[in-house]
Design a protein around this motif. Structure first.
Motif, PDB file in Angstrom:
ATOM      1  N   PHE A   1       0.867  -1.176   0.000  1.00  0.00           N
ATOM      2  CA  PHE A   1       0.000   0.000   0.000  1.00  0.00           C
ATOM      3  C   PHE A   1       0.906   1.229   0.000  1.00  0.00           C
ATOM      4  O   PHE A   1       2.109   1.132   0.216  1.00  0.00           O
ATOM      5  N   LYS A   2       0.315   2.367  -0.280  1.00  0.00           N
ATOM      6  CA  LYS A   2       1.092   3.590  -0.460  1.00  0.00           C
ATOM      7  C   LYS A   2       1.538   4.160   0.890  1.00  0.00           C
ATOM      8  O   LYS A   2       0.809   4.072   1.881  1.00  0.00           O
ATOM      9  N   PRO A   3       2.730   4.774   0.906  1.00  0.00           N
ATOM     10  CA  PRO A   3       3.246   5.355   2.155  1.00  0.00           C
ATOM     11  C   PRO A   3       2.307   6.388   2.793  1.00  0.00           C
ATOM     12  O   PRO A   3       2.302   6.537   4.006  1.00  0.00           O
ATOM     13  N   GLU A   4       1.513   7.057   1.994  1.00  0.00           N
ATOM     14  CA  GLU A   4       0.605   8.061   2.553  1.00  0.00           C
ATOM     15  C   GLU A   4      -0.706   7.458   3.073  1.00  0.00           C
ATOM     16  O   GLU A   4      -1.519   8.152   3.677  1.00  0.00           O
ATOM     17  N   GLU A   5      -0.901   6.164   2.837  1.00  0.00           N
ATOM     18  CA  GLU A   5      -2.123   5.505   3.296  1.00  0.00           C
ATOM     19  C   GLU A   5      -1.947   4.964   4.720  1.00  0.00           C
ATOM     20  O   GLU A   5      -0.847   4.593   5.123  1.00  0.00           O
TER      21      GLU A   5
ATOM     22  N   ILE B   1       1.318   0.537  22.053  1.00  0.00           N
ATOM     23  CA  ILE B   1       2.468  -0.234  21.586  1.00  0.00           C
ATOM     24  C   ILE B   1       2.662  -0.007  20.088  1.00  0.00           C
ATOM     25  O   ILE B   1       1.691   0.214  19.352  1.00  0.00           O
ATOM     26  N   PHE B   2       3.918  -0.026  19.686  1.00  0.00           N
ATOM     27  CA  PHE B   2       4.294  -0.020  18.278  1.00  0.00           C
ATOM     28  C   PHE B   2       4.865  -1.398  17.983  1.00  0.00           C
ATOM     29  O   PHE B   2       5.607  -1.952  18.806  1.00  0.00           O
ATOM     30  N   ALA B   3       4.529  -1.952  16.826  1.00  0.00           N
ATOM     31  CA  ALA B   3       5.043  -3.279  16.484  1.00  0.00           C
ATOM     32  C   ALA B   3       5.024  -3.486  14.974  1.00  0.00           C
ATOM     33  O   ALA B   3       4.169  -2.934  14.277  1.00  0.00           O
ATOM     34  N   TYR B   4       5.963  -4.284  14.508  1.00  0.00           N
ATOM     35  CA  TYR B   4       5.953  -4.723  13.114  1.00  0.00           C
ATOM     36  C   TYR B   4       5.111  -5.985  13.059  1.00  0.00           C
ATOM     37  O   TYR B   4       5.312  -6.906  13.857  1.00  0.00           O
TER      38      TYR B   4
ATOM     39  N   TYR C   1       3.712  -1.409  10.023  1.00  0.00           N
ATOM     40  CA  TYR C   1       4.239  -0.867  11.269  1.00  0.00           C
ATOM     41  C   TYR C   1       3.023  -0.350  12.009  1.00  0.00           C
ATOM     42  O   TYR C   1       2.403   0.630  11.601  1.00  0.00           O
ATOM     43  N   ALA C   2       2.643  -1.065  13.055  1.00  0.00           N
ATOM     44  CA  ALA C   2       1.381  -0.801  13.745  1.00  0.00           C
ATOM     45  C   ALA C   2       1.578   0.032  15.005  1.00  0.00           C
ATOM     46  O   ALA C   2       2.556  -0.138  15.735  1.00  0.00           O
ATOM     47  N   HIS C   3       0.615   0.902  15.232  1.00  0.00           N
ATOM     48  CA  HIS C   3       0.513   1.657  16.482  1.00  0.00           C
ATOM     49  C   HIS C   3      -0.853   1.324  17.049  1.00  0.00           C
ATOM     50  O   HIS C   3      -1.873   1.701  16.485  1.00  0.00           O
ATOM     51  N   VAL C   4      -0.868   0.562  18.146  1.00  0.00           N
ATOM     52  CA  VAL C   4      -2.113   0.087  18.731  1.00  0.00           C
ATOM     53  C   VAL C   4      -2.301   0.772  20.075  1.00  0.00           C
ATOM     54  O   VAL C   4      -1.378   0.800  20.903  1.00  0.00           O
TER      55      VAL C   4
ATOM     56  N   ASN D   1      -3.628   1.980  14.020  1.00  0.00           N
ATOM     57  CA  ASN D   1      -3.230   2.623  12.769  1.00  0.00           C
ATOM     58  C   ASN D   1      -1.985   1.903  12.293  1.00  0.00           C
ATOM     59  O   ASN D   1      -1.056   1.695  13.075  1.00  0.00           O
ATOM     60  N   ARG D   2      -1.970   1.527  11.028  1.00  0.00           N
ATOM     61  CA  ARG D   2      -0.807   0.855  10.472  1.00  0.00           C
ATOM     62  C   ARG D   2      -0.277   1.615   9.269  1.00  0.00           C
ATOM     63  O   ARG D   2      -1.040   2.024   8.407  1.00  0.00           O
ATOM     64  N   ARG D   3       1.044   1.748   9.257  1.00  0.00           N
ATOM     65  CA  ARG D   3       1.748   2.414   8.167  1.00  0.00           C
ATOM     66  C   ARG D   3       2.588   1.390   7.413  1.00  0.00           C
ATOM     67  O   ARG D   3       2.823   0.290   7.897  1.00  0.00           O
TER      68      ARG D   3
END
Length: 177
Positions: free
Chosen positions: A17-21, A82-85, A99-102, A118-120
């Protein structure tokens, strides 16, 4: 060897997916999906009707170490972020890294009432050099016992020792990548 989800086998095909999504989802306290945005639905190949009310583990890739999810749940259920891959798998078996921020969602009395993620796009270099080798090591430990819970706990302990030996808390480790 990877666990297999009934009806879904890993295809080996990676989705992007796109970096801005942003992939966004919300769950109740038990991890059942209450909201999924369009990017989530597109990458996972599920419809909104198929995911609402279902466990978020619906998109769990079998190569994802269980101990990472244990760490995630321990953090968020205690009211921490938490942040996690995370390696996810869609309906057709395609995978995608995030790269998730939960974070927990609180009510007016500061009681946890659900979770928001939110996942980047995950940095491919970090994945290749740090996360994929680490997760392979953790999965190997998890699979070294006949009891799934014992394996998960052994991998959790090994990861905690690795962090302790490096003089880092988990949050410091993730932010250092």
């Amino acid at each position: 060897m990877s666990e297999k989800r009934p009806g879904v086998q890993p295809s080996g095909k990676e989705r992007h997916f796109k970096p801005e999504e942003l992939i966004v989802s919300k769950t109740d306290l038990k991890g059942h999906i209450t909201y999924a945005n369009e990017v989530f639905l597109r990458l996972s190949d599920y419809t909104e009707k198929e995911v609402l009310g279902k466990p978020h583990s619906l998109i769990r890739h079998p190569d994802m170490p269980r101990c990472v999810f244990k760490l995630l749940w321990d953090q968020i259920s205690s009211g921490k972020e938490i942040f996690a891959y995370v390696l996810n798998m869609g309906k057709k078996g395609d995978h995608y890294w995030v790269y998730a921020h939960v974070t927990p969602t609180f009510d007016a009395q500061h009681k946890v009432i659900g979770y928001h993620s939110n996942r980047r796009v995950a940095d491919p270099e970090i994945l290749k050099t740090k996360i994929i080798p680490l997760y392979a090591e953790l999965r190997k430990i998890e699979e070294s016992t006949s009891n799934r819970k014992d394996g998960m706990n052994a991998a959790s302990d090994a990861f905690a020792k690795k962090l302790s030996d490096a003089g880092m808390a988990y949050d410091q480790f993730i932010q250092s990548l």
